[in-house]
Design a protein around this motif. Structure first.
Motif, PDB file in Angstrom:
ATOM      1  N   GLY A  87       0.801  -1.219   0.000  1.00 61.03           N
ATOM      2  CA  GLY A  87       0.000   0.000   0.000  1.00 61.03           C
ATOM      3  C   GLY A  87       0.829   1.262   0.000  1.00 61.03           C
ATOM      4  O   GLY A  87       2.026   1.246  -0.307  1.00 61.03           O
ATOM      5  N   PRO A  88       0.206   2.379   0.393  1.00 61.83           N
ATOM      6  CA  PRO A  88       0.866   3.680   0.314  1.00 61.83           C
ATOM      7  C   PRO A  88       1.966   3.884   1.356  1.00 61.83           C
ATOM      8  O   PRO A  88       2.718   4.849   1.276  1.00 61.83           O
ATOM      9  N   GLY A  89       2.075   2.986   2.328  1.00 63.80           N
ATOM     10  CA  GLY A  89       3.082   3.158   3.374  1.00 63.80           C
ATOM     11  C   GLY A  89       2.628   4.141   4.446  1.00 63.80           C
ATOM     12  O   GLY A  89       1.567   4.755   4.350  1.00 63.80           O
ATOM     13  N   ILE A  90       3.443   4.266   5.469  1.00 62.50           N
ATOM     14  CA  ILE A  90       3.132   5.149   6.594  1.00 62.50           C
ATOM     15  C   ILE A  90       4.155   6.281   6.581  1.00 62.50           C
ATOM     16  O   ILE A  90       5.349   6.052   6.797  1.00 62.50           O
ATOM     17  N   VAL A 124       8.203  -1.728   9.452  1.00 59.05           N
ATOM     18  CA  VAL A 124       9.029  -1.108   8.425  1.00 59.05           C
ATOM     19  C   VAL A 124       8.076  -0.562   7.377  1.00 59.05           C
ATOM     20  O   VAL A 124       7.252  -1.303   6.834  1.00 59.05           O
ATOM     21  N   SER A 125       8.194   0.727   7.102  1.00 52.67           N
ATOM     22  CA  SER A 125       7.287   1.348   6.142  1.00 52.67           C
ATOM     23  C   SER A 125       7.911   2.621   5.601  1.00 52.67           C
ATOM     24  O   SER A 125       8.714   3.265   6.272  1.00 52.67           O
ATOM     25  N   ALA A 126       7.511   2.950   4.391  1.00 49.43           N
ATOM     26  CA  ALA A 126       7.921   4.204   3.776  1.00 49.43           C
ATOM     27  C   ALA A 126       6.850   4.602   2.773  1.00 49.43           C
ATOM     28  O   ALA A 126       6.213   3.732   2.177  1.00 49.43           O
ATOM     29  N   PRO A 127       6.656   5.903   2.596  1.00 47.13           N
ATOM     30  CA  PRO A 127       5.658   6.339   1.624  1.00 47.13           C
ATOM     31  C   PRO A 127       5.900   5.710   0.252  1.00 47.13           C
ATOM     32  O   PRO A 127       7.019   5.719  -0.264  1.00 47.13           O
ATOM     33  N   GLY A 128       4.858   5.091  -0.287  1.00 49.57           N
ATOM     34  CA  GLY A 128       4.920   4.474  -1.594  1.00 49.57           C
ATOM     35  C   GLY A 128       5.572   3.101  -1.626  1.00 49.57           C
ATOM     36  O   GLY A 128       5.657   2.483  -2.676  1.00 49.57           O
ATOM     37  N   ALA A 129       6.035   2.611  -0.472  1.00 48.55           N
ATOM     38  CA  ALA A 129       6.778   1.343  -0.450  1.00 48.55           C
ATOM     39  C   ALA A 129       6.089   0.254   0.358  1.00 48.55           C
ATOM     40  O   ALA A 129       6.663  -0.801   0.574  1.00 48.55           O
ATOM     41  N   GLY A 130       4.866   0.492   0.807  1.00 50.34           N
ATOM     42  CA  GLY A 130       4.162  -0.528   1.575  1.00 50.34           C
ATOM     43  C   GLY A 130       4.625  -0.596   3.021  1.00 50.34           C
ATOM     44  O   GLY A 130       5.452   0.190   3.473  1.00 50.34           O
ATOM     45  N   THR A 131       4.066  -1.562   3.743  1.00 48.65           N
ATOM     46  CA  THR A 131       4.330  -1.704   5.173  1.00 48.65           C
ATOM     47  C   THR A 131       4.483  -3.177   5.516  1.00 48.65           C
ATOM     48  O   THR A 131       3.738  -4.021   5.010  1.00 48.65           O
ATOM     49  N   THR A 132       5.436  -3.459   6.393  1.00 51.10           N
ATOM     50  CA  THR A 132       5.608  -4.798   6.953  1.00 51.10           C
ATOM     51  C   THR A 132       5.632  -4.670   8.462  1.00 51.10           C
ATOM     52  O   THR A 132       6.459  -3.943   9.025  1.00 51.10           O
ATOM     53  N   VAL A 133       4.703  -5.360   9.115  1.00 48.86           N
ATOM     54  CA  VAL A 133       4.646  -5.378  10.576  1.00 48.86           C
ATOM     55  C   VAL A 133       4.914  -6.812  11.024  1.00 48.86           C
ATOM     56  O   VAL A 133       4.281  -7.744  10.539  1.00 48.86           O
ATOM     57  N   THR A 134       5.868  -6.968  11.939  1.00 45.54           N
ATOM     58  CA  THR A 134       6.220  -8.288  12.464  1.00 45.54           C
ATOM     59  C   THR A 134       6.036  -8.272  13.969  1.00 45.54           C
ATOM     60  O   THR A 134       6.515  -7.360  14.648  1.00 45.54           O
ATOM     61  N   VAL A 135       5.330  -9.297  14.481  1.00 48.81           N
ATOM     62  CA  VAL A 135       5.130  -9.426  15.920  1.00 48.81           C
ATOM     63  C   VAL A 135       5.467 -10.860  16.346  1.00 48.81           C
ATOM     64  O   VAL A 135       5.357 -11.784  15.552  1.00 48.81           O
ATOM     65  N   VAL A 136       5.882 -10.991  17.607  1.00 46.46           N
ATOM     66  CA  VAL A 136       6.165 -12.305  18.168  1.00 46.46           C
ATOM     67  C   VAL A 136       5.616 -12.366  19.585  1.00 46.46           C
ATOM     68  O   VAL A 136       5.743 -11.398  20.347  1.00 46.46           O
ATOM     69  N   LYS A 137       5.005 -13.480  19.907  1.00 41.01           N
ATOM     70  CA  LYS A 137       4.577 -13.779  21.278  1.00 41.01           C
ATOM     71  C   LYS A 137       5.290 -15.061  21.668  1.00 41.01           C
ATOM     72  O   LYS A 137       5.156 -16.092  21.007  1.00 41.01           O
TER      73      LYS A 137
END
Length: 140
Positions: A87-90, A124-137
């Motif tokens: 998507g558009p990134g954050i 990890v996100s940047a405008p125009g580069a999408g977003t990746t969110v990683t979580v661990v429990k």
């Protein structure tokens, strides 16, 4: 997010392209958390975080994929969940991680709320580069 000495296994992907996929993602996370013996409280926290992040992936990222896997490190297990979109990134991560801030009509608890519910959190996100969110429990 790098975990030195950790082995990753049982990687499964769930496409997130509509609201039904959000349900599938939650179910996958719950099943994995139960299978790997997270406590009921930790299961609930992880499923809640996954639900928020799946929603963000669909609503703000235009859809994407959830990858769920098992981490093993020093005899301890963890459930790793990663949400990836194109998507558009954050544009401002610090602002997006502030409690109460929202770019839409939500309550502003998605990213910051998910961060509080898990043991490890990375975005990890940047405008125009999408977003990746990683979580661990991790198991206790």
């Amino acid at each position: 997010m790098n975990f030195p000495g950790a082995e990753e296994s049982d990687v499964e992907e769930v496409p997130i392209v509509d609201s039904g996929d959000m349900v599938k993602a939650r179910q996958k996370v719950r099943t994995s958390a139960q299978l790997h013996r997270l406590s009921l409280v930790d299961q609930t926290k992880l499923v809640t975080a996954a639900s928020e992040l799946a929603r963000n992936t669909l609503v703000y990222g235009g859809g994407g994929v959830m990858r769920a896997s098992v981490l093993t490190r020093s005899g301890k297990r963890g459930i790793k969940i990663q949400f990836v979109d194109s998507g558009p990134g954050i544009p401002d991560l610090d602002l997006a991680l502030t409690d109460g801030w929202t770019s839409g009509q939500g309550m502003g608890l998605g990213l910051s709320g998910a961060r509080r519910l898990v043991d490890d959190f990375d975005v990890v996100s940047a405008p125009g580069a999408g977003t990746t969110v990683t979580v661990v429990k991790w198991t206790r």
